[in-house]
Design a protein around this motif. Structure first.
Motif, PDB file in Angstrom:
ATOM      1  N   LEU A 163      14.129 -62.602  46.993  1.00  0.00           N
ATOM      2  CA  LEU A 163      13.378 -62.449  48.233  1.00  0.00           C
ATOM      3  C   LEU A 163      13.958 -61.393  49.178  1.00  0.00           C
ATOM      4  O   LEU A 163      13.224 -60.815  49.972  1.00  0.00           O
ATOM      5  CB  LEU A 163      13.309 -63.794  48.969  1.00  0.00           C
ATOM      6  N   GLU A 172      14.431 -67.005  54.264  1.00  0.00           N
ATOM      7  CA  GLU A 172      13.536 -67.474  53.204  1.00  0.00           C
ATOM      8  C   GLU A 172      14.337 -68.067  52.039  1.00  0.00           C
ATOM      9  O   GLU A 172      13.926 -69.080  51.467  1.00  0.00           O
ATOM     10  CB  GLU A 172      12.667 -66.329  52.704  1.00  0.00           C
ATOM     11  N   ASP A 205      15.420 -71.485  52.993  1.00  0.00           N
ATOM     12  CA  ASP A 205      14.272 -72.391  52.923  1.00  0.00           C
ATOM     13  C   ASP A 205      13.957 -72.767  51.476  1.00  0.00           C
ATOM     14  O   ASP A 205      13.678 -73.931  51.175  1.00  0.00           O
ATOM     15  CB  ASP A 205      13.039 -71.756  53.572  1.00  0.00           C
ATOM     16  N   VAL A 206      14.001 -71.778  50.585  1.00  0.00           N
ATOM     17  CA  VAL A 206      13.728 -72.044  49.167  1.00  0.00           C
ATOM     18  C   VAL A 206      14.802 -72.972  48.593  1.00  0.00           C
ATOM     19  O   VAL A 206      14.481 -73.905  47.846  1.00  0.00           O
ATOM     20  CB  VAL A 206      13.636 -70.732  48.361  1.00  0.00           C
ATOM     21  N   SER A 212      10.323 -69.059  44.959  1.00  0.00           N
ATOM     22  CA  SER A 212      10.517 -67.686  45.440  1.00  0.00           C
ATOM     23  C   SER A 212       9.308 -66.822  45.114  1.00  0.00           C
ATOM     24  O   SER A 212       8.845 -66.033  45.951  1.00  0.00           O
ATOM     25  CB  SER A 212      11.779 -67.073  44.820  1.00  0.00           C
ATOM     26  N   ASP A 253       6.292 -67.847  44.721  1.00  0.00           N
ATOM     27  CA  ASP A 253       5.207 -68.261  45.612  1.00  0.00           C
ATOM     28  C   ASP A 253       5.303 -67.549  46.965  1.00  0.00           C
ATOM     29  O   ASP A 253       4.286 -67.110  47.512  1.00  0.00           O
ATOM     30  CB  ASP A 253       5.231 -69.779  45.835  1.00  0.00           C
ATOM     31  N   ILE A 254       6.505 -67.425  47.490  1.00  0.00           N
ATOM     32  CA  ILE A 254       6.683 -66.730  48.773  1.00  0.00           C
ATOM     33  C   ILE A 254       6.329 -65.263  48.621  1.00  0.00           C
ATOM     34  O   ILE A 254       5.667 -64.680  49.485  1.00  0.00           O
ATOM     35  CB  ILE A 254       8.125 -66.907  49.297  1.00  0.00           C
ATOM     36  N   LYS A 295       2.690 -64.847  48.682  1.00  0.00           N
ATOM     37  CA  LYS A 295       2.139 -65.049  50.019  1.00  0.00           C
ATOM     38  C   LYS A 295       2.328 -63.821  50.900  1.00  0.00           C
ATOM     39  O   LYS A 295       1.559 -63.608  51.831  1.00  0.00           O
ATOM     40  CB  LYS A 295       2.778 -66.267  50.686  1.00  0.00           C
ATOM     41  N   ARG A 296       3.330 -63.046  50.629  1.00  0.00           N
ATOM     42  CA  ARG A 296       3.554 -61.838  51.427  1.00  0.00           C
ATOM     43  C   ARG A 296       2.413 -60.840  51.237  1.00  0.00           C
ATOM     44  O   ARG A 296       2.188 -59.994  52.088  1.00  0.00           O
ATOM     45  CB  ARG A 296       4.855 -61.154  51.016  1.00  0.00           C
TER      46      ARG A 296
END
Length: 187
Positions: A39, A44, A47-48, A81, A83-84, A87-88
């Motif tokens: 990431l 982030e 959080d992950v 990760s 998934d994030i 989403k970006r």
């Protein structure tokens, strides 16, 4: 997996919170580093890592001991990760400018303290260029490159983490190396 780790997992499965805390201690840094390298953002990645351990706790009964525990936990962290990254909604190209890259934790392992200040500056610049190049890789290449070269997983383990055939893993590693070579202008 060693016998001690198997015992810790069995105790955690039976509800022993201290055993689960031991698992967290064993894997928290590795999970954070995998996430951070994917990431490029400390918050982030934290959080992950936290979400990974929440999911491990909630799904510990679903863990199949025929596979390495590390593979299972890396798969969870990698998927979160990815998934994030999705989403970006950014198309990360080799030349994309990366924001939020806050340095590389592994550069300390590469730095030689006996080097002079000029050499250290050059090394720092090279490491930053390498980190930028890695962050500029397409996420599908970045993930396998980090798991292979930073986490030192085998092709089989990477295949289990990202749930792709080994032939695909080999292709992605090859293409990732080629992209890094072009980005870093190495021949």
């Amino acid at each position: 997996m060693d016998i001690t780790e198997q015992r810790i997992i069995q105790r955690a499965k039976s509800g022993d919170r201290d055993a689960f805390a031991e698992l967290v201690d064993l894997y928290k840094d590795k999970v954070y580093h995998v996430s951070y390298r994917m990431l490029g953002n400390q918050q982030e990645a934290e959080d992950v890592a936290q979400e990974t351990f929440l999911r491990v706790y909630a799904n510990l009964d679903n863990y199949d001991p025929q596979y390495k525990f590390s593979t299972w936990i890396y798969r969870i962290a990698s998927n979160l990760s990815i998934d994030i990254l999705r989403k970006r909604k950014k198309n990360l190209s080799i030349d994309a400018e990366i924001t939020g890259a806050e340095g590389v934790d592994w550069h300390d392992r590469l730095a030689d303290t006996s080097k002079g200040p000029e050499e250290e500056v050059l090394i720092d610049e090279l490491q930053e260029e390498v980190q930028d190049a890695i962050m500029g890789l397409n996420p599908k290449y970045r993930a396998v490159m980090l798991l292979r070269y930073i986490e030192d997983l085998s092709l089989q383990e990477i295949s289990e983490v990202v749930q792709l055939p080994i032939s695909t893993i080999k292709t992605r590693i090859h293409r990732g190396r080629e992209a890094l070579r072009k980005k870093l202008r190495f021949m």
